[in-house]
Design a protein around this motif. Structure first.
Motif, PDB file in Angstrom:
ATOM      1  N   HIS A  35     -43.471  -5.874   2.238  1.00 21.36           N
ATOM      2  CA  HIS A  35     -43.053  -7.117   2.863  1.00 21.36           C
ATOM      3  C   HIS A  35     -42.472  -8.045   1.803  1.00 21.36           C
ATOM      4  O   HIS A  35     -42.993  -8.108   0.684  1.00 21.36           O
ATOM      5  CB  HIS A  35     -44.243  -7.838   3.518  1.00 21.36           C
ATOM      6  CG  HIS A  35     -44.918  -7.040   4.583  1.00 21.36           C
ATOM      7  ND1 HIS A  35     -46.283  -6.923   4.665  1.00 21.36           N
ATOM      8  CD2 HIS A  35     -44.415  -6.328   5.607  1.00 21.36           C
ATOM      9  CE1 HIS A  35     -46.590  -6.171   5.702  1.00 21.36           C
ATOM     10  NE2 HIS A  35     -45.477  -5.799   6.287  1.00 21.36           N
ATOM     11  N   PRO A  36     -41.406  -8.784   2.133  1.00 25.10           N
ATOM     12  CA  PRO A  36     -40.886  -9.768   1.178  1.00 25.10           C
ATOM     13  C   PRO A  36     -41.937 -10.812   0.826  1.00 25.10           C
ATOM     14  O   PRO A  36     -42.829 -11.107   1.633  1.00 25.10           O
ATOM     15  CB  PRO A  36     -39.712 -10.405   1.933  1.00 25.10           C
ATOM     16  CG  PRO A  36     -39.364  -9.432   3.011  1.00 25.10           C
ATOM     17  CD  PRO A  36     -40.641  -8.744   3.379  1.00 25.10           C
ATOM     18  N   LEU A  37     -41.836 -11.341  -0.369  1.00 22.10           N
ATOM     19  CA  LEU A  37     -42.688 -12.438  -0.815  1.00 22.10           C
ATOM     20  C   LEU A  37     -44.166 -12.086  -0.706  1.00 22.10           C
ATOM     21  O   LEU A  37     -45.005 -12.927  -0.398  1.00 22.10           O
ATOM     22  CB  LEU A  37     -42.388 -13.715  -0.008  1.00 22.10           C
ATOM     23  CG  LEU A  37     -40.913 -14.064   0.221  1.00 22.10           C
ATOM     24  CD1 LEU A  37     -40.786 -15.324   1.041  1.00 22.10           C
ATOM     25  CD2 LEU A  37     -40.179 -14.188  -1.106  1.00 22.10           C
TER      26      LEU A  37
ATOM     27  N   PHE B 225     -43.166 -23.665   6.353  1.00 22.44           N
ATOM     28  CA  PHE B 225     -43.077 -22.480   7.202  1.00 22.44           C
ATOM     29  C   PHE B 225     -41.632 -22.003   7.338  1.00 22.44           C
ATOM     30  O   PHE B 225     -41.325 -20.824   7.113  1.00 22.44           O
ATOM     31  CB  PHE B 225     -43.665 -22.794   8.581  1.00 22.44           C
ATOM     32  CG  PHE B 225     -43.531 -21.664   9.563  1.00 22.44           C
ATOM     33  CD1 PHE B 225     -44.438 -20.611   9.560  1.00 22.44           C
ATOM     34  CD2 PHE B 225     -42.499 -21.646  10.488  1.00 22.44           C
ATOM     35  CE1 PHE B 225     -44.320 -19.567  10.456  1.00 22.44           C
ATOM     36  CE2 PHE B 225     -42.372 -20.611  11.396  1.00 22.44           C
ATOM     37  CZ  PHE B 225     -43.279 -19.563  11.374  1.00 22.44           C
ATOM     38  N   TYR B 226     -40.729 -22.907   7.705  1.00 25.66           N
ATOM     39  CA  TYR B 226     -39.349 -22.495   7.928  1.00 25.66           C
ATOM     40  C   TYR B 226     -38.637 -22.150   6.621  1.00 25.66           C
ATOM     41  O   TYR B 226     -37.746 -21.291   6.595  1.00 25.66           O
ATOM     42  CB  TYR B 226     -38.591 -23.582   8.691  1.00 25.66           C
ATOM     43  CG  TYR B 226     -38.992 -23.651  10.150  1.00 25.66           C
ATOM     44  CD1 TYR B 226     -38.655 -22.624  11.033  1.00 25.66           C
ATOM     45  CD2 TYR B 226     -39.725 -24.728  10.641  1.00 25.66           C
ATOM     46  CE1 TYR B 226     -39.034 -22.671  12.363  1.00 25.66           C
ATOM     47  CE2 TYR B 226     -40.104 -24.793  11.972  1.00 25.66           C
ATOM     48  CZ  TYR B 226     -39.761 -23.752  12.826  1.00 25.66           C
ATOM     49  OH  TYR B 226     -40.139 -23.801  14.143  1.00 25.66           O
ATOM     50  N   THR B 227     -39.020 -22.790   5.544  1.00 22.13           N
ATOM     51  CA  THR B 227     -38.442 -22.435   4.244  1.00 22.13           C
ATOM     52  C   THR B 227     -38.817 -21.018   3.858  1.00 22.13           C
ATOM     53  O   THR B 227     -37.951 -20.223   3.451  1.00 22.13           O
ATOM     54  CB  THR B 227     -38.923 -23.417   3.159  1.00 22.13           C
ATOM     55  OG1 THR B 227     -38.395 -24.717   3.428  1.00 22.13           O
ATOM     56  CG2 THR B 227     -38.451 -22.976   1.773  1.00 22.13           C
ATOM     57  N   VAL B 228     -40.087 -20.674   4.011  1.00 25.89           N
ATOM     58  CA  VAL B 228     -40.537 -19.329   3.625  1.00 25.89           C
ATOM     59  C   VAL B 228     -39.948 -18.277   4.561  1.00 25.89           C
ATOM     60  O   VAL B 228     -39.575 -17.176   4.124  1.00 25.89           O
ATOM     61  CB  VAL B 228     -42.074 -19.268   3.592  1.00 25.89           C
ATOM     62  CG1 VAL B 228     -42.562 -17.844   3.371  1.00 25.89           C
ATOM     63  CG2 VAL B 228     -42.601 -20.177   2.480  1.00 25.89           C
ATOM     64  N   GLN B 229     -39.844 -18.593   5.857  1.00 26.53           N
ATOM     65  CA  GLN B 229     -39.207 -17.656   6.778  1.00 26.53           C
ATOM     66  C   GLN B 229     -37.758 -17.394   6.378  1.00 26.53           C
ATOM     67  O   GLN B 229     -37.289 -16.254   6.389  1.00 26.53           O
ATOM     68  CB  GLN B 229     -39.256 -18.221   8.205  1.00 26.53           C
ATOM     69  CG  GLN B 229     -40.628 -18.224   8.844  1.00 26.53           C
ATOM     70  CD  GLN B 229     -41.103 -16.837   9.231  1.00 26.53           C
ATOM     71  OE1 GLN B 229     -40.310 -15.917   9.407  1.00 26.53           O
ATOM     72  NE2 GLN B 229     -42.408 -16.668   9.361  1.00 26.53           N
TER      73      GLN B 229
ATOM     74  N   ARG C  72     -43.363 -22.203  -5.606  1.00 22.41           N
ATOM     75  CA  ARG C  72     -44.452 -23.136  -5.284  1.00 22.41           C
ATOM     76  C   ARG C  72     -44.606 -23.270  -3.776  1.00 22.41           C
ATOM     77  O   ARG C  72     -45.738 -23.347  -3.269  1.00 22.41           O
ATOM     78  CB  ARG C  72     -44.189 -24.498  -5.936  1.00 22.41           C
ATOM     79  CG  ARG C  72     -44.402 -24.509  -7.452  1.00 22.41           C
ATOM     80  CD  ARG C  72     -44.424 -25.934  -7.985  1.00 22.41           C
ATOM     81  NE  ARG C  72     -43.133 -26.588  -7.854  1.00 22.41           N
ATOM     82  CZ  ARG C  72     -42.168 -26.540  -8.765  1.00 22.41           C
ATOM     83  NH1 ARG C  72     -42.354 -25.859  -9.890  1.00 22.41           N
ATOM     84  NH2 ARG C  72     -41.027 -27.172  -8.573  1.00 22.41           N
ATOM     85  N   ASP C  73     -43.480 -23.315  -3.051  1.00 18.95           N
ATOM     86  CA  ASP C  73     -43.556 -23.398  -1.593  1.00 18.95           C
ATOM     87  C   ASP C  73     -44.267 -22.183  -1.012  1.00 18.95           C
ATOM     88  O   ASP C  73     -45.114 -22.309  -0.118  1.00 18.95           O
ATOM     89  CB  ASP C  73     -42.147 -23.500  -0.994  1.00 18.95           C
ATOM     90  CG  ASP C  73     -41.515 -24.867  -1.202  1.00 18.95           C
ATOM     91  OD1 ASP C  73     -42.258 -25.837  -1.459  1.00 18.95           O
ATOM     92  OD2 ASP C  73     -40.274 -24.963  -1.106  1.00 18.95           O
ATOM     93  N   VAL C  74     -43.913 -20.998  -1.489  1.00 18.16           N
ATOM     94  CA  VAL C  74     -44.528 -19.765  -0.986  1.00 18.16           C
ATOM     95  C   VAL C  74     -46.030 -19.772  -1.245  1.00 18.16           C
ATOM     96  O   VAL C  74     -46.830 -19.449  -0.362  1.00 18.16           O
ATOM     97  CB  VAL C  74     -43.872 -18.528  -1.633  1.00 18.16           C
ATOM     98  CG1 VAL C  74     -44.654 -17.261  -1.282  1.00 18.16           C
ATOM     99  CG2 VAL C  74     -42.420 -18.390  -1.181  1.00 18.16           C
TER     100      VAL C  74
ATOM    101  N   THR D 286     -36.512 -19.570  -6.905  1.00 20.38           N
ATOM    102  CA  THR D 286     -36.574 -20.553  -7.973  1.00 20.38           C
ATOM    103  C   THR D 286     -38.032 -20.972  -8.154  1.00 20.38           C
ATOM    104  O   THR D 286     -38.907 -20.613  -7.361  1.00 20.38           O
ATOM    105  CB  THR D 286     -35.738 -21.783  -7.608  1.00 20.38           C
ATOM    106  OG1 THR D 286     -36.315 -22.392  -6.429  1.00 20.38           O
ATOM    107  CG2 THR D 286     -34.290 -21.395  -7.314  1.00 20.38           C
ATOM    108  N   ASP D 287     -38.294 -21.754  -9.184  1.00 16.43           N
ATOM    109  CA  ASP D 287     -39.673 -22.225  -9.393  1.00 16.43           C
ATOM    110  C   ASP D 287     -40.157 -23.034  -8.192  1.00 16.43           C
ATOM    111  O   ASP D 287     -41.321 -22.924  -7.776  1.00 16.43           O
ATOM    112  CB  ASP D 287     -39.746 -23.079 -10.664  1.00 16.43           C
ATOM    113  CG  ASP D 287     -39.585 -22.247 -11.929  1.00 16.43           C
ATOM    114  OD1 ASP D 287     -39.758 -21.012 -11.855  1.00 16.43           O
ATOM    115  OD2 ASP D 287     -39.282 -22.831 -12.990  1.00 16.43           O
ATOM    116  N   GLY D 288     -39.265 -23.862  -7.630  1.00 16.32           N
ATOM    117  CA  GLY D 288     -39.647 -24.669  -6.482  1.00 16.32           C
ATOM    118  C   GLY D 288     -39.984 -23.825  -5.268  1.00 16.32           C
ATOM    119  O   GLY D 288     -40.957 -24.094  -4.557  1.00 16.32           O
ATOM    120  N   PHE D 289     -39.193 -22.796  -5.015  1.00 15.82           N
ATOM    121  CA  PHE D 289     -39.474 -21.907  -3.884  1.00 15.82           C
ATOM    122  C   PHE D 289     -40.761 -21.120  -4.103  1.00 15.82           C
ATOM    123  O   PHE D 289     -41.511 -20.868  -3.154  1.00 15.82           O
ATOM    124  CB  PHE D 289     -38.305 -20.964  -3.662  1.00 15.82           C
ATOM    125  CG  PHE D 289     -37.082 -21.618  -3.061  1.00 15.82           C
ATOM    126  CD1 PHE D 289     -37.206 -22.741  -2.256  1.00 15.82           C
ATOM    127  CD2 PHE D 289     -35.821 -21.108  -3.308  1.00 15.82           C
ATOM    128  CE1 PHE D 289     -36.082 -23.347  -1.702  1.00 15.82           C
ATOM    129  CE2 PHE D 289     -34.697 -21.703  -2.758  1.00 15.82           C
ATOM    130  CZ  PHE D 289     -34.820 -22.825  -1.949  1.00 15.82           C
TER     131      PHE D 289
END
Length: 295
Positions: A36-38, A175-179, A281-283, A276-279
């Motif tokens: 699975h991704p991420l 949620f929508y960012t990670v999706q 952190r979101d995940v 990126t580093d920001g993404f």
């Protein structure tokens, strides 16, 4: 790719009838880890989804009652199929043992759909009730997503407030960012050169086995069409036998072509490019919040 619905081995084999013994699966072969991704951040098992839905429904009911409306939480549907221990994978990968006993789960899915019967037409809700529950078009905020798309979120709606109550503020953005990130990884992984080469090898292999296709999804789509068109029990059994045979050939050819490894290597490289580093952190923040809710 379509998420394959897990089916009961007993149910599918009963539908298929005698299909021949074949070669037994090696009992000492380790089942491959899900791809699975991420690291699965955007994927939930059936049990996890059920728990989260129940908590959001309860919070939605609390919000609606505070606004003077009666909100009966939607009843939890009875479990008509075994609960999956793992969510489906997005690449159509098959484990050889599952393929021999479960196929793709297409025929049992079609049988469950037919047993469900016609859906009742919902009555039109009170506009005030609908506005309290779902919000209105005049109060929306737009979230830009990493893939260039955007999503609108109702401000002040009980469904929005319920998600925040369960998962915390800023949950919708996470949620929508990670999706979106997950979808980006899936698309770019599928378009990678090593995956294209593995699919060419796979296609030649399934063609020699009597199942011509350029992509695994084509095999599933053909079986979905046959299952929907099956008009009687004998036709259903024929589709079930075809599903088991097709899935077994598919899984064997995936292994011969090294498709899983090609996807794994490509996905790892794509994630390094996308995150990126920001993404990252979101995940991680989404994963922690989900785990806190699931306990």
């Amino acid at each position: 790719m379509r998420r394959a619905v897990a089916a009961s081995a007993v149910a599918l084999l009963a539908l298929a009838g005698p299909v021949g013994c074949g070669e037994a699966s090696p009992s000492d072969r380790a089942r491959p880890a899900p791809l699975h991704p991420l690291n699965g951040a955007a994927y939930y098992s059936d049990a996890e989804q059920r728990t989260m839905d129940e908590k959001v429904e309860a919070a939605t009911g609390d919000c609606m009652r505070r606004r003077g409306f009666h909100y009966p939480a939607e009843p939890t549907p009875p479990a008509t199929a075994p609960v999956e221990s793992e969510p489906g994978n997005p690449y159509g990968l098959l484990d050889a043992r599952d393929a021999r006993t479960r196929g793709y789960g297409i025929v049992p899915e079609e049988m469950r759909r037919r047993q469900g019967g016609p859906s009742a037409t919902p009555s039109s809700p009170d506009p005030r009730y609908a506005a309290a529950l779902l919000g209105d078009q005049t109060r929306q905020r737009t979230l830009p997503l990493p893939d260039g798309n955007e999503v609108s979120i109702a401000v002040g709606a009980c469904v929005t407030e319920a998600r925040a109550a369960v998962f915390g503020d800023d949950w919708d953005r996470l949620f929508y960012t990670v999706q979106a990130l997950s979808n980006m990884v899936i698309t770019r992984t599928g378009d990678s050169p090593e995956v294209a080469r593995a699919l060419e090898t796979w296609s030649s292999c399934v063609g020699r086995a009597g199942h011509p296709a350029a992509h695994p999804e084509e095999l599933r789509e053909a079986l979905h069409e046959r299952a929907r068109a099956a008009a009687d029990a004998e036709a259903v059994r024929a589709v079930a036998r075809a599903e088991l045979a097709t899935a077994e050939a598919d899984a064997d050819c995936q292994e011969q072509a090294g498709l899983r490894q090609a996807l794994r290597d490509a996905q790892r490289r794509v994630e390094q490019q996308v995150l990126t580093d920001g993404f990252r952190r979101d995940v991680e923040q989404l994963r922690q919040r989900r785990q806190r809710v699931l306990g």
